[in-house]
Design an enzyme around this catalytic site. Structure first.
Site, mmCIF file in Angstrom:
data_model
loop_
_atom_site.group_PDB
_atom_site.id
_atom_site.type_symbol
_atom_site.label_atom_id
_atom_site.label_comp_id
_atom_site.label_asym_id
_atom_site.label_seq_id
_atom_site.Cartn_x
_atom_site.Cartn_y
_atom_site.Cartn_z
ATOM 1 N N CYS A 74 -96.052 -107.833 4.030
ATOM 2 C CA CYS A 74 -96.193 -106.886 4.640
ATOM 3 C C CYS A 74 -97.422 -106.214 5.543
ATOM 4 O O CYS A 74 -97.545 -105.993 6.549
ATOM 5 C CB CYS A 74 -95.585 -105.783 3.685
ATOM 6 S SG CYS A 74 -93.793 -105.785 3.332
ATOM 7 N N HIS A 131 -98.089 -98.522 4.672
ATOM 8 C CA HIS A 131 -98.488 -99.573 3.907
ATOM 9 C C HIS A 131 -99.683 -100.187 4.509
ATOM 10 O O HIS A 131 -100.033 -101.516 3.968
ATOM 11 C CB HIS A 131 -97.185 -100.697 3.728
ATOM 12 C CG HIS A 131 -97.458 -101.546 2.370
ATOM 13 N ND1 HIS A 131 -96.661 -102.736 2.269
ATOM 14 C CD2 HIS A 131 -98.294 -101.184 1.116
ATOM 15 C CE1 HIS A 131 -97.027 -103.123 0.941
ATOM 16 N NE2 HIS A 131 -98.038 -102.176 0.432
#
Length: 447
Positions: A74, A131
């Site tokens: 990610c 994130h």
């Protein structure tokens, strides 16, 4: 007093000129899926999923079949896509923390797509997952976004908006840097509502939306109607399919808003997945599909990084066409700059414009003479890969497909055109190629 008035007039003139300059620019929406498998859309060959709205982007755009994300996980993937730089060069070699104040972040000096567009007069929004930083200095408002709503960590429960997967349970939903509570609101719907409201509010001026979905990342929480629809599909594909359908429905809502406001032909839409599907326990050990490719999330094999990639701009880019040339997530920044006419950041970019390739099916890949690079982690055990022409070299492999044989290789060489499934390690047969690609890697990250 006259000097003050003159300076004010100049400032007002510059602001007005900037607004007029931006007024004729197309809008941009960057839709980023989370852990969507290599072939997990109807337009990529899946017959058991419901993805009409994702597919419509391919119908009205260009579908890329050798599109690579910036990383198989990610945070590095997002950092690369947002900056146009290899994630290691952008300062994000690993996943960032999912805890407020935790370590790891996209450095503030890195220039994001949002900052590029904001400098050109665009209004910018982050909607969804972040994130890549969980401090005030590294959250969206500090990285070029005028508006932000979403979660800062790696994942949340879609109804309570809590992070349940590491340490104490903690709430993670933020609007413009302030914690907000929307208990019970289905997060994919919250995202779609926020995007539609932002589009409505800013329809008369150019906008950039980074629509970073948290789907189909675990927890698989497809809606009841879709769970019923896919009840005959084997587990865990049924759970994944229901979540994908729920995701696709919200993409459709955003597209419908553009159509209602007659903005579709003045809006560039990008769609990609950040990395391959997950085979983690929390993802029921699978559900997604890499098709003919080896590997999944966390893997440098094709299934971890070769993913859906689509760009749509009806009337300005080809529609219903396919490009098999190599392309990379870092290419979006220079591509979008060229398409919109905005100025690129004055920094070293690793991405290269795809515009010629998008407009002309016979054009070469922008990476025909410029290798692709990946790296996750640092040090001698870091996983890295190089793709130069048909050859791809991987160091410290990790095969994360469900039926992987847990075989690991210090060096793995494949000819992707002859062996896209990376079944055969040719390192011993072609030591000269191994040496050449290893040198490319070492020279690239010595810069």
């Amino acid at each position: 007093m006259n000097r003050v008035l003159s300076l004010f007039a100049v400032g007002l003139l510059l602001t007005t000129c900037s607004s007029l300059f931006a007024a004729d620019k197309p809008n941009v929406i960057f839709i980023l899926a989370d852990d969507q498998g290599s072939v997990d859309a109807g337009c990529y060959g899946s017959k058991d999923l419901h993805t009409p709205h994702m597919d419509s982007l391919a119908v009205h755009g260009v579908r890329l079949t050798q599109f690579y994300s910036a990383a198989p996980v990610c945070s590095p993937s997002r950092a690369g896509a947002l900056t146009g730089r290899w994630p290691v060069r952008a300062g994000v070699p690993n996943n960032c923390s999912s805890k407020k104040g935790g370590g790891g972040a996209l450095p503030s000096e890195e220039i994001t797509l949002a900052e590029m567009f904001k400098a050109a007069g665009y209004t910018t929004a982050h909607i969804g997952k972040w994130h890549i930083g969980y401090t005030p200095e590294t959250m969206p408002l500090a990285q070029g976004f005028d508006y932000s709503i979403g979660h800062m960590g790696g994942c949340i429960d879609n109804y309570s908006h809590f992070f349940y997967w590491n340490g104490p349970n903690r709430h993670d939903l933020w609007r413009n840097g302030e914690e907000v509570h929307e208990d019970g609101t289905y997060f994919p719907q919250l995202m779609a509502d926020e995007a539609c409201a932002f589009i409505e509010k800013n329809q008369d001026k150019p906008f950039f939306i980074y629509y970073a979905m948290n789907t189909p990342h675990y927890p698989y929480q497809g809606e009841a109607k879709w769970l019923e629809h896919f009840k005959e599909v084997p587990y865990p594909r049924n759970l994944y399919a229901a979540f994908i359908a729920s995701q696709d429905e919200r993409v459709g809502q955003v597209l419908a808003k553009l159509d209602k406001l007659d903005l579709r032909k003045n809006t560039i839409i990008i769609y990609q997945s950040d990395n391959g599907y997950s085979t983690e326990e929390r993802a029921h050990f699978g559900g997604g599909n890499s098709g003919p490719y080896r590997g999944a999330k966390f893997s440098m094999f094709e299934g971890g990084i070769r993913l859906p990639g689509i760009i749509s701009w009806p009337g300005k880019l080809p529609e219903g066409e396919v490009r098999d040339q190599m392309a990379h997530a870092c290419d979006w920044m220079p591509t979008l700059a060229e398409l919109t006419g905005v100025k690129l950041p004055e920094t070293h970019l690793d991405g290269r414009s795809m515009v010629n390739m998008l407009k002309d099916a016979t054009a070469q890949s922008p990476h025909f003479n410029h290798p692709l690079h990946w790296q996750v982690g640092n040090g001698p055990n870091a996983a890295w890969a190089v793709r130069a022409g048909d050859w791809k070299l991987i160091a410290n492999t990790r095969d994360t497909h469900e039926d992987a044989q847990n075989a690991s290789f210090k060096i793995f060489l494949a000819n992707i055109m002859e062996d896209p499934g990376e079944k055969n390690n040719l390192a011993d047969q072609h030591p000269d190629v191994v040496k050449r690609l290893t040198k490319l890697h070492e020279e690239e990250f010595a810069k």
